[in-house]
Design a protein around this motif. Structure first.
Motif, PDB file in Angstrom:
ATOM      1  N   ASN A 176       0.808  -1.222   0.000  1.00 33.46           N
ATOM      2  CA  ASN A 176       0.000   0.000   0.000  1.00 33.46           C
ATOM      3  C   ASN A 176       0.844   1.275   0.000  1.00 33.46           C
ATOM      4  O   ASN A 176       0.301   2.369   0.016  1.00 33.46           O
ATOM      5  N   TRP A 233       4.748   2.412  -5.038  1.00 30.77           N
ATOM      6  CA  TRP A 233       4.448   1.330  -5.989  1.00 30.77           C
ATOM      7  C   TRP A 233       3.490   1.831  -7.062  1.00 30.77           C
ATOM      8  O   TRP A 233       3.686   1.606  -8.252  1.00 30.77           O
ATOM      9  N   ARG A 234       2.438   2.503  -6.611  1.00 29.51           N
ATOM     10  CA  ARG A 234       1.433   3.023  -7.544  1.00 29.51           C
ATOM     11  C   ARG A 234       2.069   4.037  -8.498  1.00 29.51           C
ATOM     12  O   ARG A 234       1.844   4.007  -9.705  1.00 29.51           O
ATOM     13  N   ARG A 235       2.883   4.919  -7.941  1.00 25.89           N
ATOM     14  CA  ARG A 235       3.520   5.961  -8.740  1.00 25.89           C
ATOM     15  C   ARG A 235       4.426   5.350  -9.813  1.00 25.89           C
ATOM     16  O   ARG A 235       4.434   5.799 -10.954  1.00 25.89           O
ATOM     17  N   THR A 240       2.094   3.965 -12.591  1.00 22.68           N
ATOM     18  CA  THR A 240       1.094   4.810 -13.239  1.00 22.68           C
ATOM     19  C   THR A 240       1.680   6.082 -13.849  1.00 22.68           C
ATOM     20  O   THR A 240       0.940   6.871 -14.429  1.00 22.68           O
ATOM     21  N   LEU A 288      -4.199  -2.885 -11.279  1.00 20.87           N
ATOM     22  CA  LEU A 288      -3.102  -2.202 -10.607  1.00 20.87           C
ATOM     23  C   LEU A 288      -2.650  -2.932  -9.338  1.00 20.87           C
ATOM     24  O   LEU A 288      -1.450  -3.161  -9.151  1.00 20.87           O
ATOM     25  N   ILE A 345       1.080  -4.415  -8.709  1.00 21.48           N
ATOM     26  CA  ILE A 345       1.903  -3.968  -7.578  1.00 21.48           C
ATOM     27  C   ILE A 345       2.430  -5.181  -6.823  1.00 21.48           C
ATOM     28  O   ILE A 345       3.596  -5.223  -6.440  1.00 21.48           O
TER      29      ILE A 345
END
Length: 69
Positions: free
Chosen positions: A6, A10-12, A15, A45, A49
């Protein structure tokens, strides 16, 4: 230590189109592939991740790559 799934980094990584030129070849290949998959299916996503985090957890050489993100 590898951050939890979380962690917003990771998301950045998956994306954005941030520059990966300083990362190892293996990291660049995996991240590029995962970015394309997330772009094609944004709902995946969380799954991607998990894949990316597992790669970094398994491959100690990639820890330096994560520090750059």
């Amino acid at each position: 230590m590898i951050p939890d799934s979380n962690d917003p980094r990771w998301r950045r990584v998956l994306t954005t189109q941030s520059d990966l030129s300083a990362a190892s070849l293996a990291s660049r290949i995996l991240i590029s592939r995962l970015r394309r998959e997330v772009e094609g299916s944004p709902a995946s996503l969380a799954e991607k991740i998990t894949v990316l985090r597992a790669f970094f957890a398994k491959n100690s050489f990639a820890h330096a790559d994560f520090a750059r993100f």
